[in-house]
Write a protein that holds these residues in place. Structure first.
Motif, PDB file in Angstrom:
ATOM      1  N   GLN A 293       3.165  -1.987 -12.346  1.00 52.33           N
ATOM      2  CA  GLN A 293       4.325  -2.874 -12.477  1.00 52.33           C
ATOM      3  C   GLN A 293       4.524  -3.739 -11.228  1.00 52.33           C
ATOM      4  O   GLN A 293       4.877  -4.905 -11.319  1.00 52.33           O
ATOM      5  CB  GLN A 293       5.588  -2.036 -12.741  1.00 52.33           C
ATOM      6  N   PHE A 294       4.292  -3.152 -10.064  1.00 57.66           N
ATOM      7  CA  PHE A 294       4.550  -3.855  -8.803  1.00 57.66           C
ATOM      8  C   PHE A 294       3.266  -4.232  -8.054  1.00 57.66           C
ATOM      9  O   PHE A 294       3.330  -4.643  -6.900  1.00 57.66           O
ATOM     10  CB  PHE A 294       5.461  -3.010  -7.912  1.00 57.66           C
ATOM     11  N   GLU A 295       2.112  -4.071  -8.735  1.00 61.38           N
ATOM     12  CA  GLU A 295       0.815  -4.402  -8.147  1.00 61.38           C
ATOM     13  C   GLU A 295       0.622  -3.723  -6.788  1.00 61.38           C
ATOM     14  O   GLU A 295       0.257  -4.344  -5.788  1.00 61.38           O
ATOM     15  CB  GLU A 295       0.639  -5.921  -8.039  1.00 61.38           C
ATOM     16  N   LEU A 296       0.865  -2.425  -6.766  1.00 62.77           N
ATOM     17  CA  LEU A 296       0.751  -1.630  -5.551  1.00 62.77           C
ATOM     18  C   LEU A 296      -0.641  -1.020  -5.437  1.00 62.77           C
ATOM     19  O   LEU A 296      -1.278  -0.708  -6.442  1.00 62.77           O
ATOM     20  CB  LEU A 296       1.805  -0.515  -5.544  1.00 62.77           C
ATOM     21  N   ASP A 297      -1.093  -0.839  -4.231  1.00 65.97           N
ATOM     22  CA  ASP A 297      -2.391  -0.241  -3.950  1.00 65.97           C
ATOM     23  C   ASP A 297      -2.200   1.256  -3.701  1.00 65.97           C
ATOM     24  O   ASP A 297      -1.630   1.653  -2.682  1.00 65.97           O
ATOM     25  CB  ASP A 297      -3.004  -0.909  -2.723  1.00 65.97           C
ATOM     26  N   ILE A 298      -2.669   2.065  -4.643  1.00 67.10           N
ATOM     27  CA  ILE A 298      -2.543   3.512  -4.483  1.00 67.10           C
ATOM     28  C   ILE A 298      -3.894   4.186  -4.236  1.00 67.10           C
ATOM     29  O   ILE A 298      -3.963   5.404  -4.128  1.00 67.10           O
ATOM     30  CB  ILE A 298      -1.849   4.172  -5.697  1.00 67.10           C
ATOM     31  N   LYS A 299      -4.943   3.414  -4.130  1.00 66.07           N
ATOM     32  CA  LYS A 299      -6.297   3.979  -4.011  1.00 66.07           C
ATOM     33  C   LYS A 299      -6.482   4.857  -2.776  1.00 66.07           C
ATOM     34  O   LYS A 299      -7.150   5.868  -2.837  1.00 66.07           O
ATOM     35  CB  LYS A 299      -7.335   2.862  -4.019  1.00 66.07           C
ATOM     36  N   SER A 300      -5.926   4.459  -1.672  1.00 66.86           N
ATOM     37  CA  SER A 300      -6.160   5.217  -0.444  1.00 66.86           C
ATOM     38  C   SER A 300      -4.981   6.118  -0.077  1.00 66.86           C
ATOM     39  O   SER A 300      -4.889   6.620   1.026  1.00 66.86           O
ATOM     40  CB  SER A 300      -6.434   4.259   0.710  1.00 66.86           C
ATOM     41  N   CYS A 301      -4.099   6.322  -1.021  1.00 74.33           N
ATOM     42  CA  CYS A 301      -2.893   7.110  -0.768  1.00 74.33           C
ATOM     43  C   CYS A 301      -3.202   8.570  -0.510  1.00 74.33           C
ATOM     44  O   CYS A 301      -3.971   9.195  -1.232  1.00 74.33           O
ATOM     45  CB  CYS A 301      -1.953   6.987  -1.959  1.00 74.33           C
ATOM     46  N   ASN A 302      -2.586   9.126   0.489  1.00 75.58           N
ATOM     47  CA  ASN A 302      -2.658  10.546   0.783  1.00 75.58           C
ATOM     48  C   ASN A 302      -1.643  11.251  -0.115  1.00 75.58           C
ATOM     49  O   ASN A 302      -0.467  10.955  -0.075  1.00 75.58           O
ATOM     50  CB  ASN A 302      -2.314  10.785   2.260  1.00 75.58           C
TER      51      ASN A 302
ATOM     52  N   LYS B 116       0.776  11.578 -12.956  1.00 77.35           N
ATOM     53  CA  LYS B 116      -0.175  10.474 -12.863  1.00 77.35           C
ATOM     54  C   LYS B 116       0.183   9.299 -13.774  1.00 77.35           C
ATOM     55  O   LYS B 116       0.206   8.150 -13.306  1.00 77.35           O
ATOM     56  CB  LYS B 116      -1.590  10.952 -13.136  1.00 77.35           C
ATOM     57  N   PRO B 117       0.465   9.494 -15.059  1.00 72.31           N
ATOM     58  CA  PRO B 117       0.776   8.338 -15.907  1.00 72.31           C
ATOM     59  C   PRO B 117       1.991   7.549 -15.415  1.00 72.31           C
ATOM     60  O   PRO B 117       1.983   6.312 -15.436  1.00 72.31           O
ATOM     61  CB  PRO B 117       1.039   8.953 -17.286  1.00 72.31           C
ATOM     62  N   PHE B 118       3.016   8.246 -14.954  1.00 68.90           N
ATOM     63  CA  PHE B 118       4.205   7.549 -14.460  1.00 68.90           C
ATOM     64  C   PHE B 118       3.884   6.764 -13.193  1.00 68.90           C
ATOM     65  O   PHE B 118       4.246   5.589 -13.065  1.00 68.90           O
ATOM     66  CB  PHE B 118       5.355   8.528 -14.190  1.00 68.90           C
ATOM     67  N   ILE B 119       3.212   7.379 -12.253  1.00 70.01           N
ATOM     68  CA  ILE B 119       2.883   6.700 -10.994  1.00 70.01           C
ATOM     69  C   ILE B 119       1.961   5.505 -11.253  1.00 70.01           C
ATOM     70  O   ILE B 119       2.124   4.450 -10.648  1.00 70.01           O
ATOM     71  CB  ILE B 119       2.282   7.686  -9.971  1.00 70.01           C
ATOM     72  N   ASP B 120       1.025   5.669 -12.171  1.00 71.72           N
ATOM     73  CA  ASP B 120       0.153   4.547 -12.526  1.00 71.72           C
ATOM     74  C   ASP B 120       0.964   3.373 -13.099  1.00 71.72           C
ATOM     75  O   ASP B 120       0.712   2.221 -12.748  1.00 71.72           O
ATOM     76  CB  ASP B 120      -0.912   4.980 -13.532  1.00 71.72           C
ATOM     77  N   LYS B 121       1.919   3.663 -13.978  1.00 72.80           N
ATOM     78  CA  LYS B 121       2.762   2.591 -14.546  1.00 72.80           C
ATOM     79  C   LYS B 121       3.576   1.903 -13.457  1.00 72.80           C
ATOM     80  O   LYS B 121       3.689   0.684 -13.430  1.00 72.80           O
ATOM     81  CB  LYS B 121       3.718   3.153 -15.617  1.00 72.80           C
TER      82      LYS B 121
ATOM     83  N   LYS C  34       0.841  -1.192   0.000  1.00 68.07           N
ATOM     84  CA  LYS C  34       0.000   0.000   0.000  1.00 68.07           C
ATOM     85  C   LYS C  34       0.880   1.247   0.000  1.00 68.07           C
ATOM     86  O   LYS C  34       1.746   1.391   0.851  1.00 68.07           O
ATOM     87  CB  LYS C  34      -0.922   0.013   1.212  1.00 68.07           C
ATOM     88  N   VAL C  35       0.621   2.116  -0.962  1.00 65.47           N
ATOM     89  CA  VAL C  35       1.314   3.401  -0.999  1.00 65.47           C
ATOM     90  C   VAL C  35       0.567   4.312  -0.044  1.00 65.47           C
ATOM     91  O   VAL C  35      -0.603   4.625  -0.241  1.00 65.47           O
ATOM     92  CB  VAL C  35       1.338   3.988  -2.425  1.00 65.47           C
TER      93      VAL C  35
END
Length: 130
Positions: free
Chosen positions: A115-124, A106-111, A89-90
């Motif tokens: 790539q690492f199957e990270l959870d960014i949905k709840s990121c502050n 955004k496009p870079f962070i999404d990639k 989780k990020v």
């Protein structure tokens, strides 16, 4: 104090750094890198005027990871700091004075997250400017 910092540094390199390094990623413009020294978090926090320097103990113990988001053209210049939990989780991404991520990242962070199957949905600090 010096001996305590050396112990943190040693623990970071032996146990944590190899895990954090696995999350490094780059494209033509941006890169995510693992800090080579846990004590560099103090400098990162000082330059970007945020609290990442207070995470040294937690990072050295492997309770959370810190990564640096940099421009490829300026790899040694602090830009954004990423707080990643070991469960993928990020937790937060912040730049100067805790500013949130601008939409052009955004496009870079999404990639990177994909790539690492990270959870960014709840990121502050992600995508607050969209």
């Amino acid at each position: 104090e010096i001996n305590k910092n050396q112990q943190k540094q040693s623990q970071y390199f032996e146990e944590v750094y190899p895990k954090v390094k696995e999350f490094e990623f780059a494209d033509e413009v941006y890169q995510v890198t693992a800090p080579e020294q846990v004590t560099s978090l103090l400098e990162e926090g000082h330059i970007l005027h945020h609290c990442v320097g207070s995470y040294v103990d937690s990072v050295a113990a492997g309770r959370e990871y810190i990564l640096y988001l940099r421009k490829v053209a300026e790899p040694n210049t602090p830009f954004f700091t990423i707080n990643l939990l070991p469960d993928g989780k990020v937790r937060q991404i912040h730049g100067l004075c805790n500013c949130n991520v601008p939409k052009e990242l955004k496009p870079f962070i999404d990639k990177w997250a994909k790539q690492f199957e990270l959870d960014i949905k709840s990121c502050n600090g992600i995508y607050c400017h969209l």
